[in-house]
Design a protein around this motif. Structure first.
Motif: not given
Length: 317
Positions: A38, A59, A62, A64-66, A84, A86
């Motif tokens: 990422s 992932s 994008l 898990a935390t954007f 996924n 998020t």
């Protein structure tokens, strides 16, 4: 790699973004996909899906935390599938006529506002049901659909996550005992079940229902309309006017397209107000009635404080 204001990945093929830093808009276009690890997103960053054919999230672009105040933009008329789970810090924007689907069992949490001017669907099948939590407001002229997969040969306690739903969400309904698809709601003042057979009947927000398919196999309830959001219910939405063994017993439902946390006396859930309620709630779990006591925080028969999306449950006043 490198640091970018705006970066567009286009044409076709997998683009390796390992080591990239995005301070503006990362736009995934054409038939391009991402690989690698990422990128680092700046505080003002935005992720945009603008493909020329259907896209499925990864992932990589994008995580898990954007973290980005620009949030997520869906600008693909062929559709984007969220594959996924998020949490997005910023808003969600579904551009005019764009299509956005959340896969079964996938959760999306949006920290900002949601604007839907396209088609937004939360899918459900035998593997699970998608979830959507908005921590802002929902607006726009688009449509939202929430599915709920239900197996046959047992009763399910359900409710609507849509503000303007009708009983047609469950398909054709039966008025004959032990035949077809039977839908009921409980009236506390009458101490009885009412059978719903007219698909045009409104489904009031937070009213709980019980449904069983007797004749055919599993089916999927489909709720289409405006997603419930913000504060739901009121200080007077429960009754204790019936005369009998079940006076004060109300069947209500989780009105959101996501689970809710009933909390406990020692760790209350912010925004959840319980007035003159008995200490336990009851809901159906397979052939049993599961219970959760919110004063002690203890459940029985699988009862827990997390109440699934569209789950109906009993409370007593």
């Amino acid at each position: 790699s490198g640091t970018y204001g705006n970066l567009t990945l286009s044409v076709s093929g997998a683009k390796t973004v390992t080591g990239a830093t995005i301070n503006g808009i990362l736009s995934v276009e054409g038939t391009a996909t991402t690989t690698g690890s990422s990128p680092t997103y700046g505080a003002s960053s935005t992720l945009q899906y603008k493909g020329s054919s259907a896209q499925t999230t990864s992932s990589v672009e994008l995580p898990a935390t954007f973290i980005g105040s620009g949030g997520l933009i869906i600008d693909n008329l062929s559709g984007v599938i969220l594959a996924n789970t998020t949490s997005v810090t910023g808003p969600l924007q579904i551009i005019l006529s764009a299509i956005f689907d959340i896969n079964p069992g996938i959760f999306l949490t949006v920290g900002g506002s949601t604007t839907n001017n396209g088609t937004f669907t939360i899918n459900s099948d035998a593997t699970g049901t998608g979830s959507f939590i908005d921590n802002g407001t929902i607006s726009g002229s688009g449509t939202a659909t929430v599915e709920k997969y239900l197996t046959n040969a047992r009763y399910w306690y359900v409710g609507s996550p849509i503000s303007n739903a009708t009983a047609s969400s469950f398909g054709a309904l039966s008025g004959t005992a032990s035949t077809g698809r039977r839908l009921f709601y409980w009236t506390e003042n009458g101490q009885s079940w009412s059978n719903v057979t007219n698909g045009g009947d409104a489904m009031p927000v937070m009213r709980g229902y019980s449904i069983k398919e007797f004749t055919t196999g599993p089916f999927t309830a489909t709720f289409t309309g405006a997603l419930n959001t913000g504060s739901q219910g009121s200080s007077s939405n429960l009754t204790r006017s019936g005369a009998g063994s079940y006076n004060g017993l109300n069947l209500i439902s989780n009105p959101y397209p996501s689970a809710i946390d009933w909390g406990s006396q020692s760790v209350p859930t912010p925004g959840l107000t319980r007035t003159n309620l008995a200490s336990s709630v009851w809901y159906r779990s397979a052939a049993l009635l599961a219970t959760y006591n919110w004063t002690s925080g203890v459940g029985q028969n699988g009862g827990q404080q997390i109440i699934p999306a569209m789950q109906s449950f009993w409370v007593c006043v």
